[in-house]
Motif scaffolding. Sequence first.
Motif, PDB file in Angstrom:
ATOM      1  N   PHE A  63       0.833  -1.208   0.000  1.00 47.89           N
ATOM      2  CA  PHE A  63       0.000   0.000   0.000  1.00 47.89           C
ATOM      3  C   PHE A  63       0.865   1.254   0.000  1.00 47.89           C
ATOM      4  N   GLN A  64       1.923   1.260   0.786  1.00 47.26           N
ATOM      5  CA  GLN A  64       2.810   2.423   0.811  1.00 47.26           C
ATOM      6  C   GLN A  64       3.492   2.617  -0.538  1.00 47.26           C
ATOM      7  N   SER A  67       0.883   4.056  -2.851  1.00 42.68           N
ATOM      8  CA  SER A  67       0.679   5.471  -2.535  1.00 42.68           C
ATOM      9  C   SER A  67       1.807   6.329  -3.084  1.00 42.68           C
ATOM     10  N   SER A  68       3.023   5.840  -2.982  1.00 42.21           N
ATOM     11  CA  SER A  68       4.173   6.573  -3.495  1.00 42.21           C
ATOM     12  C   SER A  68       4.076   6.764  -5.001  1.00 42.21           C
ATOM     13  N   ASN A  71       1.124   9.207  -5.781  1.00 40.98           N
ATOM     14  CA  ASN A  71       1.482  10.597  -5.492  1.00 40.98           C
ATOM     15  C   ASN A  71       2.480  11.145  -6.507  1.00 40.98           C
TER      16      ASN A  71
END
Length: 104
Positions: A63-64, A67-68, A71
Amino acid sequence: MARVEALEAWRDSDLFDAKEKVALEYAESMTDSSRRVTDQLVTRLRDFFDEDAIVELTSLIAFQNLSSKFNSALDVPAQGFCRLPVGIHAGGGAIDVGLDQERR
């Protein structure tokens, strides 16, 4: 805050125990596309985490990473929670992000 600042050199830091270090190594292996999660690493993860915890850890790291990428694609600016290496920003400019602010 000391643990956040020590993340850059987590392998050599006494602020992280063996369980945290194997989780950080796993996160790096998942995140760096030039690396692979090896059978040996999974074996070491199992010394500290059961299968459910490994699935949860994997999903949080994924998930991180998602997200990276999200973004970056939408040019969402960094919030200053981590240091990023000097590189090319999605908008084409060089970046060097410190802990407290982004400089462009």
